[in-house]
Design a protein around this motif. Structure first.
Motif, PDB file in Angstrom:
ATOM      1  N   HIS A   9       3.413 -42.790  65.882  1.00 34.61           N
ATOM      2  CA  HIS A   9       2.401 -41.996  65.416  1.00 34.61           C
ATOM      3  C   HIS A   9       1.456 -41.330  66.774  1.00 34.61           C
ATOM      4  O   HIS A   9       0.765 -42.095  67.319  1.00 34.61           O
ATOM      5  N   GLY A  10       1.266 -40.111  66.475  1.00 33.55           N
ATOM      6  CA  GLY A  10       0.434 -39.398  67.534  1.00 33.55           C
ATOM      7  C   GLY A  10       1.241 -39.194  68.949  1.00 33.55           C
ATOM      8  O   GLY A  10       0.658 -38.511  69.766  1.00 33.55           O
ATOM      9  N   THR A  11       2.433 -39.519  69.035  1.00 34.07           N
ATOM     10  CA  THR A  11       3.192 -39.353  70.133  1.00 34.07           C
ATOM     11  C   THR A  11       3.859 -38.119  70.212  1.00 34.07           C
ATOM     12  O   THR A  11       4.040 -37.535  68.907  1.00 34.07           O
ATOM     13  N   VAL A  12       4.038 -37.715  71.439  1.00 34.34           N
ATOM     14  CA  VAL A  12       5.006 -36.271  71.550  1.00 34.34           C
ATOM     15  C   VAL A  12       6.395 -36.710  71.876  1.00 34.34           C
ATOM     16  O   VAL A  12       6.571 -37.566  72.960  1.00 34.34           O
ATOM     17  N   VAL A  13       7.222 -36.029  71.114  1.00 32.56           N
ATOM     18  CA  VAL A  13       8.699 -36.524  71.470  1.00 32.56           C
ATOM     19  C   VAL A  13       9.423 -35.129  71.610  1.00 32.56           C
ATOM     20  O   VAL A  13       8.791 -34.035  71.170  1.00 32.56           O
ATOM     21  N   PRO A  14      10.673 -35.232  72.202  1.00 36.89           N
ATOM     22  CA  PRO A  14      11.466 -33.820  72.478  1.00 36.89           C
ATOM     23  C   PRO A  14      11.913 -33.424  71.083  1.00 36.89           C
ATOM     24  O   PRO A  14      12.163 -34.122  70.258  1.00 36.89           O
ATOM     25  N   LEU A  15      11.964 -32.065  71.073  1.00 33.77           N
ATOM     26  CA  LEU A  15      12.625 -31.512  69.892  1.00 33.77           C
ATOM     27  C   LEU A  15      13.849 -31.070  70.223  1.00 33.77           C
ATOM     28  O   LEU A  15      14.014 -30.236  70.874  1.00 33.77           O
ATOM     29  N   VAL A  16      14.927 -31.820  69.541  1.00 33.39           N
ATOM     30  CA  VAL A  16      16.253 -31.807  70.061  1.00 33.39           C
ATOM     31  C   VAL A  16      17.105 -31.000  68.809  1.00 33.39           C
ATOM     32  O   VAL A  16      17.183 -31.596  67.634  1.00 33.39           O
ATOM     33  N   TRP A  17      18.071 -30.163  69.159  1.00 33.78           N
ATOM     34  CA  TRP A  17      18.854 -29.523  68.262  1.00 33.78           C
ATOM     35  C   TRP A  17      19.965 -30.586  67.587  1.00 33.78           C
ATOM     36  O   TRP A  17      20.531 -31.073  68.442  1.00 33.78           O
ATOM     37  N   GLN A  18      19.827 -30.834  66.184  1.00 38.04           N
ATOM     38  CA  GLN A  18      20.995 -31.681  65.724  1.00 38.04           C
ATOM     39  C   GLN A  18      21.203 -33.152  66.107  1.00 38.04           C
ATOM     40  O   GLN A  18      22.176 -33.431  66.403  1.00 38.04           O
ATOM     41  N   HIS A  19      20.176 -33.675  66.886  1.00 35.40           N
ATOM     42  CA  HIS A  19      20.145 -35.045  67.360  1.00 35.40           C
ATOM     43  C   HIS A  19      21.245 -34.903  68.741  1.00 35.40           C
ATOM     44  O   HIS A  19      21.478 -36.088  69.177  1.00 35.40           O
ATOM     45  N   LEU A  20      21.526 -33.938  69.148  1.00 38.36           N
ATOM     46  CA  LEU A  20      22.443 -33.811  70.505  1.00 38.36           C
ATOM     47  C   LEU A  20      21.767 -33.959  71.535  1.00 38.36           C
ATOM     48  O   LEU A  20      21.228 -32.945  72.177  1.00 38.36           O
ATOM     49  N   HIS A  21      21.329 -35.058  72.140  1.00 35.97           N
ATOM     50  CA  HIS A  21      20.876 -35.391  73.478  1.00 35.97           C
ATOM     51  C   HIS A  21      21.813 -35.283  74.396  1.00 35.97           C
ATOM     52  O   HIS A  21      21.524 -35.411  75.855  1.00 35.97           O
ATOM     53  N   ASN A  22      23.034 -35.014  74.289  1.00 36.88           N
ATOM     54  CA  ASN A  22      23.871 -34.953  75.524  1.00 36.88           C
ATOM     55  C   ASN A  22      23.736 -33.734  76.410  1.00 36.88           C
ATOM     56  O   ASN A  22      24.578 -33.386  77.435  1.00 36.88           O
ATOM     57  N   GLU A  23      22.965 -32.821  75.999  1.00 42.57           N
ATOM     58  CA  GLU A  23      23.010 -31.532  76.610  1.00 42.57           C
ATOM     59  C   GLU A  23      21.517 -30.867  76.909  1.00 42.57           C
ATOM     60  O   GLU A  23      21.096 -31.033  75.646  1.00 42.57           O
TER      61      GLU A  23
END
Length: 84
Positions: free
Chosen positions: A33-47
């Motif tokens: 709650h209140g944290t900033v996280v990456p906005l990633v396309w379709q959960h694809l963290h590999n690129e």
């Protein structure tokens, strides 16, 4: 003062199967709650190009709500245009 975001909406709702097959339960992300996280396309963290910006998360009784801001990459700006 509230920061201006490009969009907002639920990242996930409690008890509903997500597109990745997971079912998120209430308060699963309460520590975020209140944290900033990456906005990633379709959960694809590999690129790296799949990172479109970031979201500030808000834990709610019925799920996790997010406030998103797109980055200035071509992919981020394309996503922003599509959301608009």
């Amino acid at each position: 003062m509230m920061k201006k975001y490009d969009f907002s909406g639920y990242a996930t709702k409690n008890g509903i199967k997500c597109t990745d097959g997971r079912i998120i339960q209430q308060d699963a992300f309460k520590d975020n709650h209140g944290t900033v996280v990456p906005l990633v396309w379709q959960h694809l963290h590999n690129e790296p190009g799949n990172v479109l910006g970031h979201m500030m998360l808000e834990n709610r009784a019925d799920g996790v709500y997010g406030y998103g801001l797109f980055n200035n990459t071509p992919a981020g700006q394309n996503a922003k245009m599509l959301v608009q």
